[in-house]
Design a protein around this motif. Structure first.
Motif, PDB file in Angstrom:
ATOM      1  N   LEU A  16       0.573  -1.101  -0.077  1.00  0.00           N
ATOM      2  CA  LEU A  16      -0.027   0.349   0.060  1.00  0.00           C
ATOM      3  C   LEU A  16       0.980   1.528   0.161  1.00  0.00           C
ATOM      4  O   LEU A  16       0.705   1.792  -0.599  1.00  0.00           O
ATOM      5  CB  LEU A  16      -1.310  -0.246   0.877  1.00  0.00           C
ATOM      6  N   GLU A  19       2.473   2.163  -3.597  1.00  0.00           N
ATOM      7  CA  GLU A  19       1.622   2.576  -4.266  1.00  0.00           C
ATOM      8  C   GLU A  19       0.323   4.222  -4.677  1.00  0.00           C
ATOM      9  O   GLU A  19       0.935   4.947  -5.260  1.00  0.00           O
ATOM     10  CB  GLU A  19      -0.204   1.540  -4.655  1.00  0.00           C
ATOM     11  N   VAL A  75      -5.599   3.979   6.760  1.00  0.00           N
ATOM     12  CA  VAL A  75      -5.944   2.405   6.688  1.00  0.00           C
ATOM     13  C   VAL A  75      -5.885   2.120   7.456  1.00  0.00           C
ATOM     14  O   VAL A  75      -4.855   2.775   8.484  1.00  0.00           O
ATOM     15  CB  VAL A  75      -4.204   2.095   5.970  1.00  0.00           C
ATOM     16  N   ILE A  99      -9.625   2.363   4.251  1.00  0.00           N
ATOM     17  CA  ILE A  99      -9.735   1.725   4.129  1.00  0.00           C
ATOM     18  C   ILE A  99      -9.405   0.344   5.096  1.00  0.00           C
ATOM     19  O   ILE A  99      -8.429   1.266   5.652  1.00  0.00           O
ATOM     20  CB  ILE A  99      -7.941   0.932   3.089  1.00  0.00           C
ATOM     21  N   THR A 170      -1.660  -9.683  -0.517  1.00  0.00           N
ATOM     22  CA  THR A 170      -1.299  -9.206  -0.861  1.00  0.00           C
ATOM     23  C   THR A 170      -1.987  -9.000  -2.205  1.00  0.00           C
ATOM     24  O   THR A 170      -2.210  -7.817  -2.550  1.00  0.00           O
ATOM     25  CB  THR A 170       0.659  -8.919  -0.340  1.00  0.00           C
ATOM     26  N   MET A 174      -4.686  -5.813  -2.877  1.00  0.00           N
ATOM     27  CA  MET A 174      -4.020  -4.344  -3.829  1.00  0.00           C
ATOM     28  C   MET A 174      -4.627  -4.202  -5.719  1.00  0.00           C
ATOM     29  O   MET A 174      -4.625  -3.600  -5.689  1.00  0.00           O
ATOM     30  CB  MET A 174      -2.911  -4.601  -4.265  1.00  0.00           C
ATOM     31  N   LEU A 177      -7.823  -2.760  -4.630  1.00  0.00           N
ATOM     32  CA  LEU A 177      -7.871  -1.397  -4.260  1.00  0.00           C
ATOM     33  C   LEU A 177      -7.411  -1.016  -5.617  1.00  0.00           C
ATOM     34  O   LEU A 177      -8.529   0.425  -5.632  1.00  0.00           O
ATOM     35  CB  LEU A 177      -5.976  -1.574  -3.004  1.00  0.00           C
TER      36      LEU A 177
END
Length: 187
Positions: A16, A19, A75, A99, A170, A174, A177
């Motif tokens: 995260l 990103e 998050v 999130i 993961t 992602m 997301l």
């Protein structure tokens, strides 16, 4: 905001953070050391929840003092989701995107807090998490601003299993997301 044993150095938080950096966003990471604090670990549950709430509120107050942001994502994982709910309640975070990673939805008001947040929310829940029940997820799925993504093979700890590696879990998170928010191409 990390969980009790799932800190910022774990794969999902690292992915995260990477990103968000690649999207050109600033990043404020905090880590809790509750598991290393015997006073916290031995305290009655209500005292623990009060501490988490106070810490979350302090984080929200700090973010408010940092100034205005064009976009904001918060998050929180597990107990970090509880702290994040307190942070969201502490100021003007109506437009912040939240999130919620493996939020503890059983025997808590966290589901109501997720629904009450007017900003867009993504709930990442493992299908092996004890809170991943139809009756706990249904109200979240009915909320217009909330998207629920159930990650196959993930438990509450987002730990590797016989069928899925931590990298697999993961990557699935992602992808959820990316499906939830438009990401700019890297490069």
């Amino acid at each position: 905001m990390p969980g009790l044993l799932y800190h910022c150095d774990k794969p999902l938080f690292q992915a995260l953070a990477q990103e968000f950096r690649q999207q050109g966003m600033g990043l404020l990471q905090c880590d809790f050391d509750y598991a290393d604090d015997p006073d916290f670990m031995n305290a009655p549950k209500m005292n623990q929840l009060d501490q988490i709430y106070r810490d979350g509120k302090s984080i929200g107050d700090l973010v408010q003092r940092l100034g205005d942001f064009d976009e904001m994502f918060l998050v929180g994982k597990s107990l970090g989701a509880m702290a994040m709910a307190a942070a969201l309640d502490s100021g003007n975070f109506d437009q912040a995107r939240a999130i919620w990673v493996t939020p503890g939805l059983q025997n808590s008001t966290l589901g109501d807090q997720i629904i009450a947040h007017p900003g867009r929310s993504l709930v990442l829940m493992g299908d092996l998490d004890p809170s991943c029940l139809p009756e706990t997820l249904a109200p979240l799925r009915e909320a217009v601003q909330v998207r629920v993504a159930v990650i196959e093979g993930a438990d509450h700890a987002f730990a590797a299993s016989d069928l899925f590696s931590e990298e697999d879990l993961t990557q699935a998170a992602m992808q959820a997301l990316a499906n939830w928010m438009p990401l700019r191409p890297h490069g």
